[in-house]
Scaffold this motif. Sequence first.
Motif, PDB file in Angstrom:
ATOM      1  N   ALA A  55       0.829  -1.206   0.000  1.00 17.80           N
ATOM      2  CA  ALA A  55       0.000   0.000   0.000  1.00 17.80           C
ATOM      3  C   ALA A  55       0.866   1.260   0.000  1.00 17.80           C
ATOM      4  CB  ALA A  55      -0.948   0.009   1.204  1.00 17.80           C
ATOM      5  N   SER A  56       1.881   1.294   0.831  1.00 25.00           N
ATOM      6  CA  SER A  56       2.710   2.496   0.928  1.00 25.00           C
ATOM      7  C   SER A  56       3.561   2.696  -0.322  1.00 25.00           C
ATOM      8  CB  SER A  56       3.582   2.464   2.183  1.00 25.00           C
ATOM      9  OG  SER A  56       4.462   1.368   2.167  1.00 25.00           O
ATOM     10  N   CYS A  57       4.110   1.640  -0.871  1.00 24.75           N
ATOM     11  CA  CYS A  57       4.942   1.740  -2.072  1.00 24.75           C
ATOM     12  C   CYS A  57       4.111   2.214  -3.259  1.00 24.75           C
ATOM     13  CB  CYS A  57       5.579   0.386  -2.360  1.00 24.75           C
ATOM     14  SG  CYS A  57       6.695   0.415  -3.782  1.00 24.75           S
ATOM     15  N   PHE A  58       2.961   1.572  -3.480  1.00 22.23           N
ATOM     16  CA  PHE A  58       2.087   1.955  -4.587  1.00 22.23           C
ATOM     17  C   PHE A  58       1.644   3.419  -4.446  1.00 22.23           C
ATOM     18  CE2 PHE A  58      -2.357   2.685  -5.707  1.00 22.23           C
ATOM     19  CZ  PHE A  58      -2.252   2.661  -7.086  1.00 22.23           C
ATOM     20  N   THR A  59       1.263   3.817  -3.238  1.00 22.32           N
ATOM     21  CA  THR A  59       0.774   5.173  -3.025  1.00 22.32           C
ATOM     22  C   THR A  59       1.863   6.198  -3.310  1.00 22.32           C
ATOM     23  OG1 THR A  59      -0.793   4.341  -1.398  1.00 22.32           O
ATOM     24  CG2 THR A  59      -0.365   6.701  -1.361  1.00 22.32           C
ATOM     25  N   MET A  60       3.086   5.910  -2.888  1.00 21.23           N
ATOM     26  CA  MET A  60       4.188   6.824  -3.176  1.00 21.23           C
ATOM     27  C   MET A  60       4.492   6.849  -4.674  1.00 21.23           C
ATOM     28  SD  MET A  60       8.052   7.006  -1.637  1.00 21.23           S
ATOM     29  CE  MET A  60       7.538   7.561  -0.022  1.00 21.23           C
ATOM     30  N   ALA A  61       4.496   5.686  -5.320  1.00 23.65           N
ATOM     31  CA  ALA A  61       4.737   5.628  -6.767  1.00 23.65           C
ATOM     32  C   ALA A  61       3.675   6.441  -7.516  1.00 23.65           C
ATOM     33  CB  ALA A  61       4.742   4.179  -7.250  1.00 23.65           C
ATOM     34  N   LEU A  62       2.426   6.313  -7.104  1.00 22.63           N
ATOM     35  CA  LEU A  62       1.340   7.061  -7.738  1.00 22.63           C
ATOM     36  C   LEU A  62       1.505   8.559  -7.491  1.00 22.63           C
ATOM     37  CD1 LEU A  62      -1.264   7.225  -9.334  1.00 22.63           C
ATOM     38  CD2 LEU A  62      -2.510   6.645  -7.219  1.00 22.63           C
ATOM     39  N   LYS A 120       0.859   1.012 -10.390  1.00 21.22           N
ATOM     40  CA  LYS A 120       0.716  -0.361  -9.906  1.00 21.22           C
ATOM     41  C   LYS A 120       1.765  -1.266 -10.548  1.00 21.22           C
ATOM     42  CE  LYS A 120      -2.444  -3.248 -11.514  1.00 21.22           C
ATOM     43  NZ  LYS A 120      -1.936  -4.559 -11.913  1.00 21.22           N
ATOM     44  N   ALA A 121       1.969  -1.126 -11.828  1.00 18.62           N
ATOM     45  CA  ALA A 121       2.917  -1.980 -12.549  1.00 18.62           C
ATOM     46  C   ALA A 121       4.365  -1.690 -12.183  1.00 18.62           C
ATOM     47  CB  ALA A 121       2.718  -1.814 -14.052  1.00 18.62           C
ATOM     48  N   HIS A 122       4.670  -0.417 -11.851  1.00 17.72           N
ATOM     49  CA  HIS A 122       6.066  -0.031 -11.653  1.00 17.72           C
ATOM     50  C   HIS A 122       6.482   0.149 -10.206  1.00 17.72           C
ATOM     51  CE1 HIS A 122       6.564   0.141 -15.907  1.00 17.72           C
ATOM     52  NE2 HIS A 122       5.519   0.949 -16.022  1.00 17.72           N
ATOM     53  N   CYS A 123       5.564   0.018  -9.274  1.00 20.45           N
ATOM     54  CA  CYS A 123       5.913   0.103  -7.865  1.00 20.45           C
ATOM     55  C   CYS A 123       6.876  -1.045  -7.534  1.00 20.45           C
ATOM     56  CB  CYS A 123       4.616   0.042  -7.050  1.00 20.45           C
ATOM     57  SG  CYS A 123       4.666  -0.817  -5.490  1.00 20.45           S
ATOM     58  N   PRO A 124       7.993  -0.774  -6.854  1.00 20.08           N
ATOM     59  CA  PRO A 124       8.965  -1.832  -6.552  1.00 20.08           C
ATOM     60  C   PRO A 124       8.383  -3.019  -5.783  1.00 20.08           C
ATOM     61  CG  PRO A 124       9.975   0.301  -6.221  1.00 20.08           C
ATOM     62  CD  PRO A 124       8.509   0.555  -6.486  1.00 20.08           C
ATOM     63  N   ILE A 125       7.410  -2.796  -4.901  1.00 26.46           N
ATOM     64  CA  ILE A 125       6.841  -3.925  -4.166  1.00 26.46           C
ATOM     65  C   ILE A 125       5.956  -4.767  -5.083  1.00 26.46           C
ATOM     66  CG2 ILE A 125       5.427  -4.641  -2.192  1.00 26.46           C
ATOM     67  CD1 ILE A 125       8.256  -3.533  -1.460  1.00 26.46           C
ATOM     68  N   SER A 126       5.243  -4.140  -6.023  1.00 30.26           N
ATOM     69  CA  SER A 126       4.503  -4.914  -7.028  1.00 30.26           C
ATOM     70  C   SER A 126       5.469  -5.810  -7.791  1.00 30.26           C
ATOM     71  CB  SER A 126       3.782  -3.996  -8.026  1.00 30.26           C
ATOM     72  OG  SER A 126       2.720  -3.302  -7.437  1.00 30.26           O
ATOM     73  N   LYS A 127       6.618  -5.253  -8.166  1.00 32.51           N
ATOM     74  CA  LYS A 127       7.630  -6.034  -8.878  1.00 32.51           C
ATOM     75  C   LYS A 127       8.178  -7.151  -7.985  1.00 32.51           C
ATOM     76  CE  LYS A 127       9.218  -2.227 -11.790  1.00 32.51           C
ATOM     77  NZ  LYS A 127      10.392  -1.393 -12.115  1.00 32.51           N
TER      78      LYS A 127
END
Length: 141
Positions: A55-62, A120-127
Motif C-alpha cells: 500500500a505504501s509503495c504503490f501510493t508513493m509511486a502514484l 501499480k505496474a512499476h511500484c517496486p513492491i509490485s515487482k
Amino acid sequence: MIRTGSAHYEGLGKSGKGRISTQSGVLSDTPYGFNTRFENEPGTNPEELIAAAHASCFTMALSFALAGAGHTDGTLDTKAAVTLEKDGDGFTVTQSALTLTAKIPGISQSEFDTIAAGAKAHCPISKLLNAEISLDATLEA
C-alpha cells in the motif's frame, strides 16, 4: 540502497514465538507467531507487513507519477488486502488487492486510470511480488 529487517523465533510450530525488528526501529522486537498470524493475539504477521509495504509503495509511486504528469495537489488513501490461502500442506499468498481512494483536482478519469495502472505496474513492491527470491541459510549448532 539496502534496508534490513530481522526475525528471531524461539520454539517450533504453534508453540513458537517470534520477534521482528526493522533497521529504522519502527518495529522493535514486535511479537509474531501462530497466534498473531492465525488468531487474534496482539502482534503482527508477514501478510499484514506485505500489505502495508505494498500500500505504501504503490501510493508513493502514484504520488510521484501524478506529480510528474503536472498535478500539484491531492490526497491518496490506499488499502492493500493480502490473501493467504491453504495450499496442500502449506499456504500461498494468492493476491494483493489494492483499493485506492484519491482526490486529485483537475484530472480526468481516463488520465487517472492510466497513471494509476502505471504506478501499480512499476511500484517496486509490485515487482517484488513476482521477483526471484534468494536464500542464504546458516544452521548453527
